[in-house]
Design a protein around this motif. Structure first.
Motif, short mmCIF file in Angstrom:
data_model
loop_
_atom_site.label_atom_id
_atom_site.label_comp_id
_atom_site.label_asym_id
_atom_site.label_seq_id
_atom_site.Cartn_x
_atom_site.Cartn_y
_atom_site.Cartn_z
N GLN A 152 0.83 -1.21 0.00
CA GLN A 152 0.00 0.00 0.00
C GLN A 152 0.86 1.26 0.00
N LEU A 153 1.90 1.27 0.85
CA LEU A 153 2.78 2.43 0.90
C LEU A 153 3.51 2.63 -0.43
N MET A 154 3.99 1.53 -1.02
CA MET A 154 4.75 1.66 -2.26
C MET A 154 3.86 2.03 -3.43
N THR A 155 2.60 1.61 -3.40
CA THR A 155 1.65 2.04 -4.43
C THR A 155 1.48 3.55 -4.38
N ASP A 156 1.27 4.09 -3.17
CA ASP A 156 1.16 5.54 -3.00
C ASP A 156 2.45 6.23 -3.45
N HIS A 157 3.57 5.63 -3.07
CA HIS A 157 4.88 6.21 -3.40
C HIS A 157 5.06 6.27 -4.92
N HIS A 158 4.73 5.19 -5.61
CA HIS A 158 4.85 5.16 -7.07
C HIS A 158 3.91 6.18 -7.72
N GLN A 159 2.72 6.31 -7.20
CA GLN A 159 1.77 7.27 -7.78
C GLN A 159 2.33 8.69 -7.68
N GLY A 160 2.92 9.02 -6.53
CA GLY A 160 3.54 10.32 -6.38
C GLY A 160 4.75 10.48 -7.29
N GLY A 161 5.54 9.41 -7.42
CA GLY A 161 6.70 9.45 -8.29
C GLY A 161 6.32 9.62 -9.75
N ILE A 162 5.25 8.97 -10.16
CA ILE A 162 4.77 9.10 -11.54
C ILE A 162 4.36 10.54 -11.82
N HIS A 163 3.68 11.17 -10.87
CA HIS A 163 3.27 12.56 -11.03
C HIS A 163 4.50 13.46 -11.23
N MET A 164 5.53 13.23 -10.45
CA MET A 164 6.76 14.00 -10.58
C MET A 164 7.44 13.73 -11.91
N ALA A 165 7.54 12.46 -12.29
CA ALA A 165 8.22 12.09 -13.53
C ALA A 165 7.48 12.64 -14.75
N GLU A 166 6.15 12.60 -14.72
CA GLU A 166 5.38 13.16 -15.83
C GLU A 166 5.63 14.66 -15.96
N SER A 167 5.82 15.34 -14.83
CA SER A 167 6.11 16.77 -14.87
C SER A 167 7.47 17.02 -15.49
N CYS A 168 8.44 16.13 -15.22
CA CYS A 168 9.76 16.27 -15.84
C CYS A 168 9.66 16.04 -17.34
N VAL A 169 8.91 15.03 -17.74
CA VAL A 169 8.73 14.77 -19.18
C VAL A 169 8.20 16.03 -19.86
N ASP A 170 7.34 16.75 -19.17
CA ASP A 170 6.73 17.96 -19.73
C ASP A 170 7.64 19.19 -19.62
N LYS A 171 8.39 19.31 -18.50
CA LYS A 171 9.10 20.55 -18.21
C LYS A 171 10.62 20.48 -18.41
N CYS A 172 11.23 19.32 -18.26
CA CYS A 172 12.68 19.22 -18.35
C CYS A 172 13.16 19.47 -19.78
N THR A 173 14.40 19.91 -19.91
CA THR A 173 14.96 20.21 -21.23
C THR A 173 16.08 19.27 -21.63
N VAL A 174 16.70 18.58 -20.67
CA VAL A 174 17.77 17.63 -20.98
C VAL A 174 17.13 16.35 -21.51
N GLY A 175 17.44 16.02 -22.75
CA GLY A 175 16.78 14.88 -23.40
C GLY A 175 16.94 13.58 -22.64
N ALA A 176 18.14 13.30 -22.15
CA ALA A 176 18.39 12.05 -21.44
C ALA A 176 17.56 11.97 -20.16
N GLU A 177 17.40 13.11 -19.49
CA GLU A 177 16.62 13.13 -18.25
C GLU A 177 15.14 12.93 -18.55
N LYS A 178 14.65 13.52 -19.63
CA LYS A 178 13.26 13.33 -20.03
C LYS A 178 13.00 11.85 -20.35
N ARG A 179 13.96 11.21 -21.01
CA ARG A 179 13.79 9.79 -21.34
C ARG A 179 13.80 8.93 -20.09
N LEU A 180 14.67 9.27 -19.14
CA LEU A 180 14.69 8.54 -17.87
C LEU A 180 13.35 8.70 -17.16
#
Length: 208
Positions: A152-180
């Motif tokens: 349960q904790l890790m599901t919540d943790h992943h959901q928060g992490g996905i939200h952050m990662a999606e924001s990087c995909v949208d906002k980050c400029t370094v291509g390698a970081e966006k792919r990660l």
């Protein structure tokens, strides 16, 4: 079925670690040089700093549950999460070194417009992070109760992490970081589905 699913977990984690290794080398030539280093307040730097902290808690949770249960599947999932996220954390801190930028953020999530979150109370600095109280409780449970609470904790943790990662995909400029970041989204969405199955097998479900 249990062995097949355990094998899938290990295989997916290995593939992601191989991809991460390639991205580590790529970043120096993809926005990571001194001439093109991101600014300290950029999304690239903010994501690297904040996700490093986010990942560290996932590693801690994973090692806690490995000591609290004998279940093969949960232990393997926890090990794979710990290894993958520790590797990614080291890479992101390495990028910050490469860019000559601080590794500690005074305002977590500011790059997402979420600085000063109320959820920072009791140690939960970012979306999905467990509180200090929850981490202490996880370390006190055993067996199936520990497995359920971890999932349960890790599901919540992943959901928060996905939200952050999606924001990087949208906002980050370094291509390698966006792919990660996109790789994190894909991998953690798959693990959320797996954890939902593991919870169902234990007569439980993700927290609302």
């Amino acid at each position: 079925m249990r062995r097949a699913r355990a094998g899938w977990i290990a295989g997916a984690a290995t593939a992601l670690l191989v991809a991460v290794g390639g991205i580590t080398y790529a970043v120096a030539g993809d926005g990571g040089s001194d001439a093109a280093a991101p600014a300290a307040d950029s999304a690239d730097a903010g994501f690297a700093r904040d996700m490093a902290v986010h990942h560290q808690q996932a590693v801690e949770m994973s090692y806690i549950v490995r000591d609290r249960t004998d279940d093969e599947e949960v232990r393997l999932l926890a090990y794979d999460i710990a290894q993958t996220q520790a590797n990614q954390r080291g890479m992101m801190l390495g990028w910050l070194d490469l860019w000559g930028l601080p590794k500690v953020s005074a305002r977590p999530m500011a790059w997402m417009g979420m600085g000063g979150m109320a959820s920072g109370e009791d140690g939960a600095l970012m979306p999905g992070m467990a509180t200090n109280t929850e981490m202490k409780r996880l370390g006190q449970l055993d067996g199936r109760r520990a497995e359920i609470f971890f999932l349960q904790l890790m599901t919540d943790h992943h959901q928060g992490g996905i939200h952050m990662a999606e924001s990087c995909v949208d906002k980050c400029t370094v291509g390698a970081e966006k792919r990660l970041a996109q790789g994190m989204v894909d991998a953690q969405e798959s693990e959320i589905r797996l954890m939902a199955d593991l919870l169902k097998e234990r007569g439980a479900k993700p927290r609302p």
